[in-house]
Motif scaffolding. Sequence first.
Motif, mmCIF file in Angstrom:
data_model
loop_
_atom_site.group_PDB
_atom_site.id
_atom_site.type_symbol
_atom_site.label_atom_id
_atom_site.label_comp_id
_atom_site.label_asym_id
_atom_site.label_seq_id
_atom_site.Cartn_x
_atom_site.Cartn_y
_atom_site.Cartn_z
ATOM 1 N N ILE A 39 0.852 -1.181 0.000
ATOM 2 C CA ILE A 39 0.000 0.000 0.000
ATOM 3 C C ILE A 39 0.894 1.239 0.000
ATOM 4 C CG2 ILE A 39 -1.745 1.298 1.275
ATOM 5 C CD1 ILE A 39 -2.649 -1.428 2.418
ATOM 6 N N ALA A 40 0.581 2.161 -0.901
ATOM 7 C CA ALA A 40 1.317 3.419 -0.988
ATOM 8 C C ALA A 40 0.322 4.564 -0.929
ATOM 9 C CB ALA A 40 2.107 3.474 -2.288
ATOM 10 N N SER A 41 0.710 5.643 -0.264
ATOM 11 C CA SER A 41 -0.148 6.818 -0.141
ATOM 12 C C SER A 41 0.394 7.945 -1.002
ATOM 13 C CB SER A 41 -0.213 7.301 1.304
ATOM 14 O OG SER A 41 -0.729 6.302 2.134
ATOM 15 N N ASP A 42 -0.502 8.687 -1.633
ATOM 16 C CA ASP A 42 -0.145 9.941 -2.294
ATOM 17 C C ASP A 42 -0.468 11.058 -1.312
ATOM 18 O OD1 ASP A 42 0.706 8.779 -4.600
ATOM 19 O OD2 ASP A 42 -1.132 9.129 -5.715
ATOM 20 N N ILE A 64 -3.609 13.207 2.905
ATOM 21 C CA ILE A 64 -3.520 11.987 2.093
ATOM 22 C C ILE A 64 -4.604 12.063 1.027
ATOM 23 C CG2 ILE A 64 -3.754 9.483 2.078
ATOM 24 C CD1 ILE A 64 -2.619 9.481 4.909
ATOM 25 N N ASN A 66 -4.878 9.813 -1.798
ATOM 26 C CA ASN A 66 -5.409 8.503 -2.164
ATOM 27 C C ASN A 66 -4.437 7.414 -1.730
ATOM 28 O OD1 ASN A 66 -3.527 7.835 -4.369
ATOM 29 N ND2 ASN A 66 -4.545 9.471 -5.473
ATOM 30 N N LYS A 67 -4.907 6.232 -1.802
ATOM 31 C CA LYS A 67 -4.094 5.060 -1.486
ATOM 32 C C LYS A 67 -4.052 4.175 -2.723
ATOM 33 C CE LYS A 67 -3.811 5.312 3.198
ATOM 34 N NZ LYS A 67 -3.057 4.674 4.203
ATOM 35 N N LYS A 68 -2.900 3.579 -2.957
ATOM 36 C CA LYS A 68 -2.747 2.615 -4.032
ATOM 37 C C LYS A 68 -2.387 1.284 -3.397
ATOM 38 C CE LYS A 68 -1.236 5.900 -7.501
ATOM 39 N NZ LYS A 68 -0.172 6.339 -8.390
ATOM 40 N N ALA A 69 -3.100 0.255 -3.764
ATOM 41 C CA ALA A 69 -2.842 -1.068 -3.210
ATOM 42 C C ALA A 69 -2.657 -2.069 -4.345
ATOM 43 C CB ALA A 69 -4.001 -1.506 -2.315
ATOM 44 N N THR A 145 -9.333 1.261 -4.133
ATOM 45 C CA THR A 145 -9.080 1.943 -2.856
ATOM 46 C C THR A 145 -9.740 3.309 -2.867
ATOM 47 O OG1 THR A 145 -7.027 2.880 -3.738
ATOM 48 C CG2 THR A 145 -6.834 0.823 -2.474
ATOM 49 N N LYS A 147 -10.031 7.278 -3.016
ATOM 50 C CA LYS A 147 -9.309 8.343 -3.685
ATOM 51 C C LYS A 147 -10.096 9.639 -3.554
ATOM 52 C CE LYS A 147 -7.125 5.338 -7.090
ATOM 53 N NZ LYS A 147 -6.386 4.656 -6.115
#
Length: 148
Positions: A39-42, A64, A66-69, A145, A147
């Motif tokens: 999981i990565a956060s922008d 934050i 969005n999150k990318k999973a 996820t 956004k």
Amino acid sequence: DATVLDRIKSGKCVYLRWLNSLGGFSYGLFKAKAEGIAIASDVIGKQYDTIVPSGLVNQKDFQIMNKKATKTLNVGIGQVGWDRMYDLLDLLTSIDVCIYSIYETGDVDRTNNWTPVLVSGGAGVRRDYNYNDFTCDITFPELFTQKR
């Protein structure tokens, strides 16, 4: 074979198709070994204040967005002979790799059972062995996820 389909449904095995170096497709049934989710956060910088119930002002300097999973799966085949190893090494460098998905009763779209995936990993093949273990990592398309 019903037992192979049951193993794919249960997640114990995956069935892959890849474009090989000869221009045709190769297929393989792999044992699923380990699963992971990354999981990565922008995050963007933003100054805003929030008032908490005690009346104090909290200052924030990030938000934050969005999150990318992404889901990864480590798969492999044990004790592969040289007659099959070269084809499996093509899997690591192939530009077109798909995983087979079994549709359940009630699914609307049954026209395409293949989902594109990315394959990564390296093969530590020993020339002095007649049989080698082969493993690689499969990365699935981005999961849904939140956004903004």
